[in-house]
Scaffold this motif. Structure first.
Motif, PDB file in Angstrom:
ATOM      1  N   GLY A   1       0.934  -1.283  -0.090  1.00  0.00           N
ATOM      2  CA  GLY A   1       0.010  -0.094  -0.071  1.00  0.00           C
ATOM      3  C   GLY A   1       0.921   1.225  -0.216  1.00  0.00           C
ATOM      4  O   GLY A   1       2.154   1.214   0.484  1.00  0.00           O
ATOM      5  N   PHE A   2       0.414   2.440  -0.621  1.00  0.00           N
ATOM      6  CA  PHE A   2       0.848   3.722  -0.570  1.00  0.00           C
ATOM      7  C   PHE A   2       0.098   4.753  -0.086  1.00  0.00           C
ATOM      8  O   PHE A   2      -1.276   4.953  -0.804  1.00  0.00           O
ATOM      9  CB  PHE A   2       1.442   3.939  -2.003  1.00  0.00           C
ATOM     10  N   ILE A   3       0.164   5.348   0.996  1.00  0.00           N
ATOM     11  CA  ILE A   3      -0.686   6.478   1.200  1.00  0.00           C
ATOM     12  C   ILE A   3       0.333   7.681   1.043  1.00  0.00           C
ATOM     13  O   ILE A   3       1.323   7.887   1.631  1.00  0.00           O
ATOM     14  CB  ILE A   3      -1.106   6.679   2.887  1.00  0.00           C
ATOM     15  N   GLY A   4      -0.147   8.472   0.125  1.00  0.00           N
ATOM     16  CA  GLY A   4       0.512   9.774  -0.445  1.00  0.00           C
ATOM     17  C   GLY A   4       1.217   9.142  -1.912  1.00  0.00           C
ATOM     18  O   GLY A   4       1.657   8.023  -2.155  1.00  0.00           O
ATOM     19  N   CYS A   5       0.613   9.905  -2.881  1.00  0.00           N
ATOM     20  CA  CYS A   5       1.055   9.679  -4.353  1.00  0.00           C
ATOM     21  C   CYS A   5       1.869  10.628  -5.096  1.00  0.00           C
ATOM     22  O   CYS A   5       1.509  10.789  -6.145  1.00  0.00           O
ATOM     23  CB  CYS A   5      -0.203   9.309  -4.967  1.00  0.00           C
ATOM     24  N   GLY A   6       2.782  11.184  -4.258  1.00  0.00           N
ATOM     25  CA  GLY A   6       3.556  12.166  -5.116  1.00  0.00           C
ATOM     26  C   GLY A   6       4.540  11.440  -5.900  1.00  0.00           C
ATOM     27  O   GLY A   6       4.720  10.270  -6.176  1.00  0.00           O
ATOM     28  N   ASN A   7       5.820  12.288  -6.078  1.00  0.00           N
ATOM     29  CA  ASN A   7       6.958  11.863  -6.966  1.00  0.00           C
ATOM     30  C   ASN A   7       7.557  10.800  -6.521  1.00  0.00           C
ATOM     31  O   ASN A   7       8.158   9.938  -7.136  1.00  0.00           O
ATOM     32  CB  ASN A   7       7.946  13.269  -6.994  1.00  0.00           C
ATOM     33  N   MET A   8       8.039  10.678  -5.033  1.00  0.00           N
ATOM     34  CA  MET A   8       8.775   9.745  -4.453  1.00  0.00           C
ATOM     35  C   MET A   8       7.881   8.192  -4.528  1.00  0.00           C
ATOM     36  O   MET A   8       8.524   7.089  -4.829  1.00  0.00           O
ATOM     37  CB  MET A   8       9.227   9.964  -3.189  1.00  0.00           C
TER      38      MET A   8
END
Length: 265
Positions: free
Chosen positions: A4-11
């Protein structure tokens, strides 16, 4: 592995790209959420990931969760997912700069397995150097999982948290220093009549190859310097000029200034 990913920015985008490119997981195994619906949609559509309704849904569907949000909201996010994370027993990996394990644990009422990771911008091209440290609840198998995932987009090193400020500079800030050095080389070549595009390609590849030489040869950097310097030649002329102009002291000062700044944040 469900990730899972919470936050979908560049990194987050760079990490997901690395994980999928390394065949560590498929898009269908990845669950993403961002407070910005457009950010979630962009990353979901790009990698065919599962777009989640909220943070808790992301956690419930994942074995490992990357917390890829800004440092000013990471505490709030951990508090919000605390119950769901405890229930699903997922591993939490924070990439929030400057937020210690003590801070991260302090925002959770339940005992959580938490890893703090510092990647760098070169994750975008699969050549990051990442440092990680873990709280006492993290298992040896968890550490293997962390290293497996971090190696999908570069190299990693287990590091005592006391050295994270220094790592943040020599691992995180140093790409900017390297970019400056490459650009300075190229501009000097332009001054001597070369086209800028050609000069940049030559300078960047020379620095890339030099870094690879250090990593793969096992030789001390100054041994390699000596190998390039012929008596009375052009290289030793340039090396002594750099020394006379304070090259090493300028680098040392930059690192120390940046470390001091990090400690004040």
């Amino acid at each position: 592995m469900k990730i899972g990913f919470i936050g979908c920015g560049n990194m987050a985008t760079a990490i997901i790209s690395g994980i999928i490119s390394a065949n560590a997981a498929k898009g269908s195994d990845i669950f993403v959420y961002d407070i910005s619906q457009s950010a979630s949609a962009n990353i979901g559509n790009k990698f065919n990931c599962n777009i989640c309704f909220d943070e808790q849904e992301t956690v419930k569907n994942s074995e490992v969760v990357f917390l890829a949000v800004k440092p000013n909201v990471i505490g709030e996010v951990i508090a919000k997912i605390d119950k769901a994370a405890a229930k699903s027993n997922c591993l939490l990996i924070s990439i929030a700069a400057g937020k210690t394990l003590e801070f991260l644990e302090g925002n959770a009422k339940n005992s959580q397995r938490i890893v703090r990771v510092m990647p760098n911008i070169n994750a975008k091209v699969g050549e990051a150097i990442s440092a990680y440290c873990c709280n006492s609840d993290v298992t040896e198998d968890d550490k293997k999982t962390v290293e497996f995932l971090l190696n999908c987009f570069g190299e990693c090193i287990a590091l005592d948290e006391n050295y994270f400020s220094v790592f943040g500079v020599i691992g995180g800030c140093s790409p900017a220093f390297a970019y400056m050095f490459i650009d300075a080389l190229a501009r000097a070549a332009v001054k001597n009549g070369m086209k800028k595009d050609d000069a940049l390609k030559i300078s960047a590849q020379a620095v890339y190859g030099s870094a690879k030489m250090i990593l793969e040869s096992g030789e001390h950097p100054y041994k390699l310097v000596d190998n390039v310097c012929s008596p009375g030649g052009t290289t030793i002329e340039g090396v002594t000029s750099l020394q006379a102009d304070g090259f090493e002291s300028a680098v040392h000062n930059a690192v120390c200034k940046a470390v001091d700044k990090d400690k004040k944040l």
